[in-house]
Design a protein around this motif. Structure first.
Motif, PDB file in Angstrom:
ATOM      1  N   ILE A   1     -12.974 -11.934   5.676  1.00 18.91           N
ATOM      2  CA  ILE A   1     -12.171 -12.771   4.774  1.00 18.91           C
ATOM      3  C   ILE A   1     -11.100 -11.930   4.093  1.00 18.91           C
ATOM      4  O   ILE A   1      -9.943 -12.358   3.947  1.00 18.91           O
ATOM      5  CB  ILE A   1     -13.069 -13.475   3.735  1.00 18.91           C
ATOM      6  CG1 ILE A   1     -14.060 -14.427   4.426  1.00 18.91           C
ATOM      7  CG2 ILE A   1     -12.228 -14.210   2.701  1.00 18.91           C
ATOM      8  CD1 ILE A   1     -13.412 -15.553   5.214  1.00 18.91           C
ATOM      9  N   ASP A   2     -11.450 -10.710   3.668  1.00 12.67           N
ATOM     10  CA  ASP A   2     -10.454  -9.793   3.101  1.00 12.67           C
ATOM     11  C   ASP A   2      -9.302  -9.566   4.074  1.00 12.67           C
ATOM     12  O   ASP A   2      -8.124  -9.610   3.702  1.00 12.67           O
ATOM     13  CB  ASP A   2     -11.101  -8.433   2.794  1.00 12.67           C
ATOM     14  CG  ASP A   2     -11.976  -8.446   1.553  1.00 12.67           C
ATOM     15  OD1 ASP A   2     -11.927  -9.429   0.795  1.00 12.67           O
ATOM     16  OD2 ASP A   2     -12.699  -7.463   1.342  1.00 12.67           O
ATOM     17  N   LEU A   3      -9.660  -9.311   5.309  1.00 10.43           N
ATOM     18  CA  LEU A   3      -8.647  -9.039   6.339  1.00 10.43           C
ATOM     19  C   LEU A   3      -7.780 -10.267   6.587  1.00 10.43           C
ATOM     20  O   LEU A   3      -6.554 -10.159   6.718  1.00 10.43           O
ATOM     21  CB  LEU A   3      -9.330  -8.609   7.633  1.00 10.43           C
ATOM     22  CG  LEU A   3      -9.988  -7.230   7.616  1.00 10.43           C
ATOM     23  CD1 LEU A   3     -10.939  -7.074   8.800  1.00 10.43           C
ATOM     24  CD2 LEU A   3      -8.935  -6.128   7.643  1.00 10.43           C
ATOM     25  N   ALA A   4      -8.419 -11.439   6.650  1.00 12.08           N
ATOM     26  CA  ALA A   4      -7.672 -12.668   6.894  1.00 12.08           C
ATOM     27  C   ALA A   4      -6.697 -12.940   5.750  1.00 12.08           C
ATOM     28  O   ALA A   4      -5.546 -13.341   5.970  1.00 12.08           O
ATOM     29  CB  ALA A   4      -8.641 -13.840   7.061  1.00 12.08           C
ATOM     30  N   ARG A   5      -7.147 -12.730   4.528  1.00 14.50           N
ATOM     31  CA  ARG A   5      -6.271 -12.927   3.367  1.00 14.50           C
ATOM     32  C   ARG A   5      -5.090 -11.956   3.420  1.00 14.50           C
ATOM     33  O   ARG A   5      -3.936 -12.339   3.156  1.00 14.50           O
ATOM     34  CB  ARG A   5      -7.070 -12.718   2.086  1.00 14.50           C
ATOM     35  CG  ARG A   5      -6.255 -12.854   0.793  1.00 14.50           C
ATOM     36  CD  ARG A   5      -7.185 -12.743  -0.407  1.00 14.50           C
ATOM     37  NE  ARG A   5      -6.473 -12.874  -1.667  1.00 14.50           N
ATOM     38  CZ  ARG A   5      -6.231 -11.859  -2.495  1.00 14.50           C
ATOM     39  NH1 ARG A   5      -6.611 -10.621  -2.176  1.00 14.50           N
ATOM     40  NH2 ARG A   5      -5.595 -12.073  -3.634  1.00 14.50           N
ATOM     41  N   ALA A   6      -5.374 -10.696   3.748  1.00 15.61           N
ATOM     42  CA  ALA A   6      -4.299  -9.710   3.849  1.00 15.61           C
ATOM     43  C   ALA A   6      -3.296 -10.100   4.924  1.00 15.61           C
ATOM     44  O   ALA A   6      -2.075  -9.977   4.742  1.00 15.61           O
ATOM     45  CB  ALA A   6      -4.887  -8.333   4.135  1.00 15.61           C
ATOM     46  N   LEU A   7      -3.802 -10.589   6.054  1.00 20.05           N
ATOM     47  CA  LEU A   7      -2.911 -11.030   7.134  1.00 20.05           C
ATOM     48  C   LEU A   7      -2.046 -12.200   6.670  1.00 20.05           C
ATOM     49  O   LEU A   7      -0.842 -12.249   6.939  1.00 20.05           O
ATOM     50  CB  LEU A   7      -3.728 -11.442   8.359  1.00 20.05           C
ATOM     51  CG  LEU A   7      -4.264 -10.319   9.237  1.00 20.05           C
ATOM     52  CD1 LEU A   7      -5.277 -10.859  10.227  1.00 20.05           C
ATOM     53  CD2 LEU A   7      -3.127  -9.613   9.960  1.00 20.05           C
TER      54      LEU A   7
ATOM     55  N   GLY B   1      -1.197  -4.817   3.817  1.00 28.15           N
ATOM     56  CA  GLY B   1      -2.027  -3.870   4.545  1.00 28.15           C
ATOM     57  C   GLY B   1      -3.259  -3.520   3.736  1.00 28.15           C
ATOM     58  O   GLY B   1      -3.668  -4.265   2.848  1.00 28.15           O
ATOM     59  N   ILE B   2      -3.859  -2.377   4.046  1.00 32.50           N
ATOM     60  CA  ILE B   2      -5.054  -1.911   3.346  1.00 32.50           C
ATOM     61  C   ILE B   2      -4.681  -0.757   2.439  1.00 32.50           C
ATOM     62  O   ILE B   2      -4.075   0.222   2.883  1.00 32.50           O
ATOM     63  CB  ILE B   2      -6.135  -1.452   4.346  1.00 32.50           C
ATOM     64  CG1 ILE B   2      -6.619  -2.644   5.172  1.00 32.50           C
ATOM     65  CG2 ILE B   2      -7.312  -0.822   3.616  1.00 32.50           C
ATOM     66  CD1 ILE B   2      -7.628  -2.278   6.229  1.00 32.50           C
ATOM     67  N   GLY B   3      -5.020  -0.862   1.171  1.00 29.26           N
ATOM     68  CA  GLY B   3      -4.774   0.226   0.246  1.00 29.26           C
ATOM     69  C   GLY B   3      -5.459   1.503   0.703  1.00 29.26           C
ATOM     70  O   GLY B   3      -6.574   1.470   1.199  1.00 29.26           O
ATOM     71  N   GLY B   4      -4.783   2.635   0.527  1.00 28.65           N
ATOM     72  CA  GLY B   4      -5.347   3.918   0.939  1.00 28.65           C
ATOM     73  C   GLY B   4      -4.889   4.374   2.302  1.00 28.65           C
ATOM     74  O   GLY B   4      -5.141   5.505   2.700  1.00 28.65           O
ATOM     75  N   LEU B   5      -4.221   3.503   3.059  1.00 31.43           N
ATOM     76  CA  LEU B   5      -3.658   3.873   4.355  1.00 31.43           C
ATOM     77  C   LEU B   5      -2.134   3.875   4.266  1.00 31.43           C
ATOM     78  O   LEU B   5      -1.544   3.089   3.524  1.00 31.43           O
ATOM     79  CB  LEU B   5      -4.092   2.891   5.442  1.00 31.43           C
ATOM     80  CG  LEU B   5      -5.552   2.934   5.902  1.00 31.43           C
ATOM     81  CD1 LEU B   5      -5.753   1.931   7.025  1.00 31.43           C
ATOM     82  CD2 LEU B   5      -5.955   4.317   6.354  1.00 31.43           C
ATOM     83  N   ALA B   6      -1.519   4.743   5.054  1.00 37.56           N
ATOM     84  CA  ALA B   6      -0.056   4.834   5.040  1.00 37.56           C
ATOM     85  C   ALA B   6       0.598   3.662   5.761  1.00 37.56           C
ATOM     86  O   ALA B   6       1.738   3.297   5.466  1.00 37.56           O
ATOM     87  CB  ALA B   6       0.393   6.144   5.691  1.00 37.56           C
TER      88      ALA B   6
END
Length: 351
Positions: free
Chosen positions: A306-312, A317-322
């Motif tokens: 669900i986190d990933l779907a919301r981000a999409l 993106g994902i915090g902590g990644l470039a």
């Protein structure tokens, strides 16, 4: 338990210690200010990714029929996670293990023009075409656990590590028996026609190769139910008068296995379970029986989906990644839970 894939590269093994899973990493999925979470046993208890409302996102969720403790926990994790976001509307289908019915349910969600789809397919191969249909319609798909045949059928895959389950179970048992001469182990597997069962056995066998003093003397396949666990364990106990350790692939069938062990009056070996059921964790905490550990297959993967779907849906993106985009694949770590860390994992135990 659902089918999944294994990856050849994986993190270092944890022998009964906590791991940082992909799910925990996703707490920063849309960056700031994690929200407080409740203590709801069996459902996701991690903080939501970014509590601040953003772009409204409608997520279609097509999950399995909740006919197994783990599958029910998956569905509950998805629903409870979505409820933590003011900007998420979750369209949930009636769970189904029938491929034709699930395809129809997903096509209905496609026709409703949901923003993102989260799909745990009854059969990854059989539902690949409907995943492709959604992607071609411009609806990104988060493929949960049972993987589609084509990477074109999903934008992101998230699932468990079946090979890693077997590997970590084998290493845990190996470390416990490494000083015992001519040690014997037995295996109570799941359904042999599932790829996940083959992966769990392969990982277990690979780990045992590191311990030349240990020999696997028997293996019995069950089918992930309490009844099958009891019947197949009774057969193992009758056939094997003495062994030192048992690895059981699934905590639901483990309830039956423990009944058979108690009825036989056996306490001369240690048992390691699989998945992370609440009953297993409670038995590990009590430490008054043969069950000493369980290897996780976290149902929290649905919350992370669900986190990933919301981000999409929000183009984040994902915090902590470039990188600006979320990864195309996330495989969760199969941590070993024993008496030393069971308190940490108890809130995630499912009924």
């Amino acid at each position: 338990m659902p089918e999944s894939r294994s990856l050849t590269s994986r993190r270092g093994l944890l022998f009964g210690t906590a791991a940082v899973s992909a799910g925990a990493f996703l707490t920063a999925c849309t960056s700031n200010e994690p929200a407080d979470s409740g203590e709801k046993t069996g459902a996701d208890t991690r903080p939501a990714a970014d509590d601040k409302p953003g772009k409204a996102v409608t997520i279609g969720y097509a999950g399995p029929q909740a006919d197994h403790g783990w599958l029910n926990a998956v569905n509950e994790n998805a629903k409870s996670r979505a409820e933590k976001y003011e900007d998420v509307t979750l369209e949930v289908t009636e769970g189904s293990n029938d491929t034709a019915a699930q395809i129809g349910q997903i096509e209905t969600l496609i026709n409703k023009k949901v923003d993102v789809l989260v799909i745990l397919p009854a059969d990854g191969k059989a539902l690949t075409q409907v995943g492709l249909k959604a992607m071609r319609a411009g609806i990104p798909v988060v493929n949960l656990d049972r993987i589609f045949n084509s990477p074109q059928a999903y934008r992101c895959y998230i699932g468990g590590d079946n090979y890693g389950m077997g590997l970590n179970a084998g290493h845990y048992i190996g470390e416990k028996l490494k000083d015992k001469e001519n040690a014997k182990v037995v295996e109570l597997a799941g359904l042999d026609n599932l790829e996940l069962t083959k992966q769990r056995t392969a990982g277990f066998d690979a780990a045992l190769k590191n311990y030349p003093n240990i020999k696997k003397v028997a293996r019995q396949a069950a089918d992930f139910t309490v009844e099958s666990g009891q019947a197949k364990m009774a057969q193992l106990l009758q056939a094997q008068s003495g062994f030192d350790a048992l690895w059981n692939h699934d905590d639901d069938q483990g309830v039956g296995a423990l009944r058979a062990i108690e009825q036989a009056g056996r306490d001369d070996f240690l048992m390691v379970g699989g998945a992370g059921a609440l009953s297993a964790m409670q038995a590990i905490e009590a430490d008054d029986g043969v069950l000493k550990a369980t290897v996780l297959y976290p149902p929290t993967m649905a919350a992370s989906a669900i986190d990933l779907a919301r981000a999409l849906g929000q183009g984040k993106g994902i915090g902590g990644l470039a990188e600006f985009e979320i990864p195309s694949s996330l495989t969760l770590y199969s941590a070993v839970v024993d008496k030393d860390n069971v308190d940490q994992y108890m809130p995630t135990g499912f009924k």
